[in-house]
Design a protein around this motif. Structure first.
Motif, PDB file in Angstrom:
ATOM      1  N   SER A  69       0.826  -1.209   0.000  1.00  0.00           N
ATOM      2  CA  SER A  69       0.000   0.000   0.000  1.00  0.00           C
ATOM      3  C   SER A  69       0.860   1.258   0.000  1.00  0.00           C
ATOM      4  O   SER A  69       0.515   2.258  -0.632  1.00  0.00           O
ATOM      5  N   ASP A  70       2.010   1.216   0.693  1.00  0.00           N
ATOM      6  CA  ASP A  70       2.934   2.355   0.654  1.00  0.00           C
ATOM      7  C   ASP A  70       3.500   2.554  -0.748  1.00  0.00           C
ATOM      8  O   ASP A  70       3.650   3.693  -1.216  1.00  0.00           O
ATOM      9  N   LEU A  71       3.840   1.463  -1.418  1.00  0.00           N
ATOM     10  CA  LEU A  71       4.298   1.588  -2.802  1.00  0.00           C
ATOM     11  C   LEU A  71       3.199   2.165  -3.686  1.00  0.00           C
ATOM     12  O   LEU A  71       3.456   2.993  -4.562  1.00  0.00           O
ATOM     13  N   ALA A  72       1.957   1.720  -3.456  1.00  0.00           N
ATOM     14  CA  ALA A  72       0.831   2.242  -4.234  1.00  0.00           C
ATOM     15  C   ALA A  72       0.704   3.742  -4.060  1.00  0.00           C
ATOM     16  O   ALA A  72       0.476   4.480  -5.026  1.00  0.00           O
ATOM     17  N   ALA A  73       0.848   4.207  -2.830  1.00  0.00           N
ATOM     18  CA  ALA A  73       0.717   5.645  -2.554  1.00  0.00           C
ATOM     19  C   ALA A  73       1.820   6.456  -3.210  1.00  0.00           C
ATOM     20  O   ALA A  73       1.685   7.666  -3.408  1.00  0.00           O
ATOM     21  N   CYS A  74       2.927   5.804  -3.550  1.00  0.00           N
ATOM     22  CA  CYS A  74       4.041   6.462  -4.237  1.00  0.00           C
ATOM     23  C   CYS A  74       3.937   6.310  -5.750  1.00  0.00           C
ATOM     24  O   CYS A  74       4.684   6.941  -6.494  1.00  0.00           O
ATOM     25  N   GLY A  75       3.015   5.464  -6.213  1.00  0.00           N
ATOM     26  CA  GLY A  75       2.898   5.205  -7.640  1.00  0.00           C
ATOM     27  C   GLY A  75       3.931   4.239  -8.159  1.00  0.00           C
ATOM     28  O   GLY A  75       4.209   4.190  -9.366  1.00  0.00           O
ATOM     29  N   PHE A 130      10.525  -3.109  -1.858  1.00  0.00           N
ATOM     30  CA  PHE A 130      11.238  -2.324  -2.866  1.00  0.00           C
ATOM     31  C   PHE A 130      10.386  -2.259  -4.127  1.00  0.00           C
ATOM     32  O   PHE A 130       9.861  -3.279  -4.591  1.00  0.00           O
ATOM     33  N   GLY A 131      10.276  -1.063  -4.677  1.00  0.00           N
ATOM     34  CA  GLY A 131       9.563  -0.883  -5.924  1.00  0.00           C
ATOM     35  C   GLY A 131      10.347   0.034  -6.840  1.00  0.00           C
ATOM     36  O   GLY A 131      11.406   0.551  -6.468  1.00  0.00           O
ATOM     37  N   GLU A 132       9.827   0.264  -8.040  1.00  0.00           N
ATOM     38  CA  GLU A 132      10.492   1.169  -8.968  1.00  0.00           C
ATOM     39  C   GLU A 132       9.479   2.141  -9.550  1.00  0.00           C
ATOM     40  O   GLU A 132       8.298   1.826  -9.724  1.00  0.00           O
ATOM     41  N   VAL A 133       9.970   3.341  -9.822  1.00  0.00           N
ATOM     42  CA  VAL A 133       9.121   4.397 -10.353  1.00  0.00           C
ATOM     43  C   VAL A 133       9.978   5.291 -11.255  1.00  0.00           C
ATOM     44  O   VAL A 133      11.159   5.515 -10.957  1.00  0.00           O
ATOM     45  N   PRO A 134       9.440   5.777 -12.366  1.00  0.00           N
ATOM     46  CA  PRO A 134      10.231   6.657 -13.224  1.00  0.00           C
ATOM     47  C   PRO A 134      10.607   7.945 -12.498  1.00  0.00           C
ATOM     48  O   PRO A 134       9.808   8.485 -11.716  1.00  0.00           O
ATOM     49  N   PRO A 135      11.804   8.471 -12.730  1.00  0.00           N
ATOM     50  CA  PRO A 135      12.223   9.721 -12.084  1.00  0.00           C
ATOM     51  C   PRO A 135      11.220  10.847 -12.334  1.00  0.00           C
ATOM     52  O   PRO A 135      10.738  11.024 -13.455  1.00  0.00           O
ATOM     53  N   PRO A 187      -6.746  -6.458   3.839  1.00  0.00           N
ATOM     54  CA  PRO A 187      -6.929  -5.305   2.948  1.00  0.00           C
ATOM     55  C   PRO A 187      -6.287  -5.552   1.587  1.00  0.00           C
ATOM     56  O   PRO A 187      -5.326  -6.325   1.473  1.00  0.00           O
ATOM     57  N   GLN A 188      -6.811  -4.872   0.570  1.00  0.00           N
ATOM     58  CA  GLN A 188      -6.288  -5.025  -0.797  1.00  0.00           C
ATOM     59  C   GLN A 188      -5.513  -3.762  -1.194  1.00  0.00           C
ATOM     60  O   GLN A 188      -6.104  -2.699  -1.360  1.00  0.00           O
ATOM     61  N   PRO A 189      -4.199  -3.845  -1.311  1.00  0.00           N
ATOM     62  CA  PRO A 189      -3.412  -2.657  -1.660  1.00  0.00           C
ATOM     63  C   PRO A 189      -3.738  -2.179  -3.069  1.00  0.00           C
ATOM     64  O   PRO A 189      -3.866  -2.981  -3.993  1.00  0.00           O
ATOM     65  N   ARG A 190      -3.854  -0.878  -3.252  1.00  0.00           N
ATOM     66  CA  ARG A 190      -4.298  -0.293  -4.523  1.00  0.00           C
ATOM     67  C   ARG A 190      -3.113  -0.013  -5.441  1.00  0.00           C
ATOM     68  O   ARG A 190      -2.906   1.111  -5.911  1.00  0.00           O
TER      69      ARG A 190
END
Length: 320
Positions: A69-75, A130-135, A187-190
């Motif tokens: 869920s924290d990764l979801a909130a960061c996109g 750990f996740g990844e997101v474009p700069p 809970p289901q993370p978004r």
């Protein structure tokens, strides 16, 4: 069963994306070229975050869900996670259920278990994900601006309603109780919604400690205020049948929803609807961001709601 036998039996799996997983001194991750790593940790402590008799499969699910869920909130897109697990004793039936729930959710989101630690002690679960997101595309808490719409995903309040049942302040039986218990325990993370909101939402946070408190984090980081329409918060049919005072308690200050609370420019409403459709996740507009500091709660008639709601605080509030 020893520590390393336990790890080998329940938590060692082949990795597909990570360069090196469980079994060495460090795991090795290789993000896609040009991507940034998004990293978050959460700890779950027995008696504080979950009850001693919780189903271990549900607990395994939730332990990872709160991190996703924290990764979801960061996109961010999930990559991998580590697990630090303190156990009072080796209970193979418990471990089988816990690992089953944990790894089923991991597989659903393509998130690999790549390492961690085990020890003997009070039951305590700590996951780092750990996740990844474009700069430049990560969703942050600091981007809300005056005039933005305020949204929330899914429905809120059922997890808190379940807690009130456990506390004995509310009586629910049969399937009604099981429904709200599932909301609290699994809970289901978004994750898909968070990624769909990149480039559209101006700020985001997940609702872990309660909508009011988590919105406060966004407002402080953004240097803004908000007007929140208390009766517009999306709620289940079961929640809508409860007394209004209880509804407001659960939807405004109840924790464990793990929905996304986010903002977007009013000109982006069509884009928000499209993002929600791509993620197959309903979203509801529940207010607006104001230039004037502070949070204003209003009812369906636009009148101020004369009440103070507080969210969960780890050093003030206990689950038990």
């Amino acid at each position: 069963m020893g520590e390393f036998d336990l790890i080998a039996r329940y938590f060692t799996r082949p990795v597909r994306r990570a360069a090196l997983g469980v079994g060495d001194d460090c795991a090795l991750l290789t993000p896609a070229p040009g991507m940034q790593l998004a990293i978050s940790s959460d700890m779950l402590v027995e008696g504080r975050h979950f009850f001693a008799d919780v189903d271990p499969e549900a607990l395994g699910h939730k332990a990872l869900a709160v991190n996703l869920s924290d990764l979801a909130a960061c996109g961010a897109r999930p990559l991998a996670f580590t697990l630090a697990l303190s156990l009072p004793r080796v209970d193979e039936a418990w471990l089988a259920g816990f690992s089953r729930g944990l790894l089923a959710l991991a597989d659903a989101h393509g998130c690999e278990l790549v390492g961690g630690d085990t020890t003997q002690g009070p039951l305590n679960i700590c996951i780092t994900v750990f996740g990844e997101v474009p700069p430049g595309q990560a969703l942050l808490r600091s981007g809300a601006r005056a005039g933005d719409d305020l949204y929330v995903s899914g429905q809120v309040g059922d997890a808190r309603l379940a807690l009130e049942v456990f506390r004995g302040t509310v009586s629910l039986a049969g399937e009604d109780f099981e429904r709200v218990r599932r909301a609290m325990e699994t809970p289901q993370p978004r994750v898909a919604l968070g990624q769909a909101l990149r480039g559209v939402a101006t700020s985001a946070i997940d609702i872990s400690d309660g909508l009011i408190g988590d919105l406060g984090h966004v407002l402080r980081r953004s240097g803004a205020g908000a007007t929140l329409e208390a009766e517009s918060l999306p709620r289940s049919v079961l929640m809508a049948a409860q007394p209004l005072t209880l509804q407001r308690l659960c939807t405004l200050s109840g924790g464990d929803d793990y929905e996304l609370l986010f903002t977007a420019a009013s000109s982006a409403r069509a884009a928000i609807e499209a993002a929600a459709a791509r993620a197959a996740t309903p979203v509801t507009r529940i207010g607006r961001i104001d230039a004037e500091p502070g949070l204003r709660l209003i009812d369906a008639q636009g009148q101020a709601v004369p009440a103070t709601f507080e969210s969960f605080d780890h050093f003030k509030t206990a689950h038990g």
